[in-house]
Write an enzyme that holds these catalytic residues in place. Structure first.
Site, PDB file in Angstrom:
ATOM      1  N   ASN A 174      -5.461  12.255  -0.113  1.00 46.34           N
ATOM      2  CA  ASN A 174      -4.417  11.662   0.808  1.00 46.34           C
ATOM      3  C   ASN A 174      -5.419  10.753   2.036  1.00 46.34           C
ATOM      4  O   ASN A 174      -6.821  11.162   1.857  1.00 46.34           O
ATOM      5  CB  ASN A 174      -3.611  12.444   1.500  1.00 46.34           C
ATOM      6  CG  ASN A 174      -2.574  11.634   2.327  1.00 46.34           C
ATOM      7  OD1 ASN A 174      -2.077  10.802   1.908  1.00 46.34           O
ATOM      8  ND2 ASN A 174      -2.295  11.990   3.532  1.00 46.34           N
ATOM      9  N   LYS A 175      -4.981  10.186   2.757  1.00 49.84           N
ATOM     10  CA  LYS A 175      -5.618   9.308   3.600  1.00 49.84           C
ATOM     11  C   LYS A 175      -6.703  10.084   4.402  1.00 49.84           C
ATOM     12  O   LYS A 175      -6.323  11.276   4.728  1.00 49.84           O
ATOM     13  CB  LYS A 175      -4.568   8.668   4.837  1.00 49.84           C
ATOM     14  CG  LYS A 175      -5.187   8.002   5.861  1.00 49.84           C
ATOM     15  CD  LYS A 175      -6.004   6.724   5.319  1.00 49.84           C
ATOM     16  CE  LYS A 175      -5.474   5.755   4.352  1.00 49.84           C
ATOM     17  NZ  LYS A 175      -6.337   4.966   3.564  1.00 49.84           N
ATOM     18  N   ASP A 229      -1.894  10.654  -2.233  1.00 51.58           N
ATOM     19  CA  ASP A 229      -2.424  10.041  -3.225  1.00 51.58           C
ATOM     20  C   ASP A 229      -2.481  10.257  -4.737  1.00 51.58           C
ATOM     21  O   ASP A 229      -2.435   9.458  -5.578  1.00 51.58           O
ATOM     22  CB  ASP A 229      -3.269   8.981  -2.639  1.00 51.58           C
ATOM     23  CG  ASP A 229      -3.275   8.034  -1.425  1.00 51.58           C
ATOM     24  OD1 ASP A 229      -2.888   8.575  -0.485  1.00 51.58           O
ATOM     25  OD2 ASP A 229      -2.795   6.901  -1.650  1.00 51.58           O
ATOM     26  N   ARG A 265       0.959  -1.141  -0.056  1.00 54.96           N
ATOM     27  CA  ARG A 265      -0.131   0.005  -0.045  1.00 54.96           C
ATOM     28  C   ARG A 265       1.044   1.317   0.104  1.00 54.96           C
ATOM     29  O   ARG A 265       1.987   1.066   0.214  1.00 54.96           O
ATOM     30  CB  ARG A 265      -1.024   0.001   1.355  1.00 54.96           C
ATOM     31  CG  ARG A 265      -0.343  -0.279   2.594  1.00 54.96           C
ATOM     32  CD  ARG A 265      -0.740   0.313   3.906  1.00 54.96           C
ATOM     33  NE  ARG A 265      -0.732   1.920   3.737  1.00 54.96           N
ATOM     34  CZ  ARG A 265       0.112   2.294   3.850  1.00 54.96           C
ATOM     35  NH1 ARG A 265       1.438   1.684   4.397  1.00 54.96           N
ATOM     36  NH2 ARG A 265       0.376   3.772   4.070  1.00 54.96           N
ATOM     37  N   GLY A 266       0.114   2.554  -0.042  1.00 56.12           N
ATOM     38  CA  GLY A 266       0.850   3.445  -0.474  1.00 56.12           C
ATOM     39  C   GLY A 266       1.214   3.930  -1.661  1.00 56.12           C
ATOM     40  O   GLY A 266       1.321   2.951  -2.737  1.00 56.12           O
TER      41      GLY A 266
HETATM   42  O1  MRU Z   1      -5.073   3.371   2.007  1.00 55.96           O
HETATM   43  P1  MRU Z   1      -3.596   3.631   2.002  1.00 55.96           P
HETATM   44  O2  MRU Z   1      -2.753   3.003   3.171  1.00 55.96           O
HETATM   45  O3  MRU Z   1      -2.645   3.054   0.921  1.00 55.96           O
HETATM   46  O4  MRU Z   1      -3.153   5.167   2.070  1.00 55.96           O
HETATM   47  C1  MRU Z   1      -1.961   5.483   1.728  1.00 55.96           C
HETATM   48  C2  MRU Z   1      -1.814   7.051   2.184  1.00 55.96           C
HETATM   49  O5  MRU Z   1      -2.808   7.486   2.035  1.00 55.96           O
HETATM   50  C3  MRU Z   1      -0.425   7.495   2.198  1.00 55.96           C
HETATM   51  O6  MRU Z   1      -0.802   8.766   3.044  1.00 55.96           O
HETATM   52  C4  MRU Z   1      -0.133   8.065   0.726  1.00 55.96           C
HETATM   53  O7  MRU Z   1      -0.230   6.989  -0.075  1.00 55.96           O
HETATM   54  C5  MRU Z   1       1.044   9.087   0.883  1.00 55.96           C
HETATM   55  S1  MRU Z   1       2.516   8.157   1.226  1.00 55.96           S
HETATM   56  C6  MRU Z   1       3.265   7.775  -0.226  1.00 55.96           C
END
Ligand code: MRU
Length: 336
Positions: A240-241, A230, A47-48
């Site tokens: 973002n998250k 993201d 993920r990320g």
């Molecule tokens: O749902 P996820 O855990 O994949 O979400 C990830 C995020 O929101 C990160 O903050 C985001 O990818 C930025 S770090 C590269």
């Protein structure tokens, strides 16, 4: 700490740390099956944003090897690109590979091109992390106490990370005093993964529940907020998250600078604003439960967007591999 990483690609198989088991178990999975990679991306085992871009590229190489014909390969590439909708890095990586092989017909040549380009995507990703880490230092005051959200380090890239990479560099330079990490409910990427990474790196950190962020800022203990992205639209609106938007509102309330660290591969300049960024909605059980334990009455209605979109006017600056950008600004196109 160079061995601290989340992905390894040797051209034949992808190895990934099963992030759903962290921090309790550090289990590595090795696979040469693209469907396993897609499943891992969907389950958030990988993920990320940048990490799913790199893993997606690896999956394309594996899919090309195992596909019986072009139709099967095209179907696999679509499935890879669509495994998760919000982080643009995934579609960006698949499209970059599609583009490189568009005029090739020999299977051997296609395979070699995919291999070569995937290795470049991974190397570039690691390099961009280092460049962001250096550029970001101009924004970090001596003795900084930073608040971050979700997880943005080695697990989300092929290198040292985005926002956490910047903080890691500040720590190496002895300029960072403390990192506060929001829990990032519902899946606890902050609690499980950022706290795990901070521990491995020896960076002093404190975990807080998402709802404690306002109180922490009010207490004067936060010098800056720094997190990843993201997908960033052309005007700087940033997905973002989930929870990022409310942190930005709070940071503005307390006049705390709010920084987004993201490589150019996370910028979607085809979207003028964040309004049309697709936001992934995930399964209600992620909110009804925590790590498998039911915490609400069964079957309650749930609102579970995985991301939110922070309007650019709440963002102080963007840290990219090509420098620091203060909005309103025009972002240069990254490598396509
Ligand atoms: O749902 P996820 O855990 O994949 O979400 C990830 C995020 O929101 C990160 O903050 C985001 O990818 C930025 S770090 C590269």
């Amino acid at each position: 700490m160079d061995d601290l990483r989340g992905l390894k690609w040797d051209g034949e198989a992808l190895e990934f740390i099963e992030q759903t088991l962290l921090p309790h178990e550090e289990q590595w999975v090795r696979t040469d099956d693209w469907t396993v990679v897609v499943d891992a991306i969907k389950r958030l085992a990988i993920r990320g944003a940048p990490a799913i871009g790199v893993a997606g590229a690896c999956a394309v190489v594996l899919a090309h090897k195992s596909s019986a014909n072009d139709a099967e390969f095209q179907h696999a590439m679509d499935a890879i690109a669509n495994a998760r909708p919000t982080a643009v890095n995934l579609a960006w990586a698949v499209n970059r590979l599609r583009d490189r092989i568009a005029n090739l017909s020999s299977s051997e040549e296609i395979h070699q091109t995919l291999q070569r380009e995937t290795a470049i995507i991974a190397e570039e990703d690691a390099l961009m992390c280092n460049q962001m880490a250096e550029h970001g230092q101009q924004l970090i005051p001596d003795g900084a106490r930073a608040l971050t959200h979700c997880n943005t380090g080695v697990l989300v890239t092929y290198g040292i990370g985005t926002a956490l990479g910047v903080l890691r560099r500040s720590h190496e330079l002895k300029r960072l005093s403390h990192v506060y990490a929001c829990e990032a409910r519902p899946l606890g990427q902050g609690a499980r993964l950022t706290m795990w990474e901070l521990g491995k790196l020896g960076i002093p950190g404190t975990l807080l529940s998402d709802s404690a962020a306002g109180s922490l800022m009010q207490s004067g203990k936060v010098d800056l907020v720094i997190l990843g992205a993201d997908r960033v639209a052309a005007n700087g609106d940033t997905a973002n998250k989930i929870g990022t938007f409310q942190l930005a509102v709070l940071a503005r309330r307390f006049k705390i600078p709010f920084y987004v660290a993201a490589p150019s591969s996370t910028f979607d300049l085809s979207l003028p604003t964040g309004e049309s960024i697709p936001v992934e909605e995930r399964h209600p059980d992620e909110v009804r439960t925590y790590r498998g334990t039911q915490i609400s009455p069964k079957g309650v209605n749930v609102f579970n967007p995985a991301f939110d979109v922070t309007p650019v006017e709440l963002i102080t600056a963007f840290i990219r591999e090509d420098g620091v950008f203060y909005p309103p600004c025009e972002f240069p196109a990254g490598k396509a």
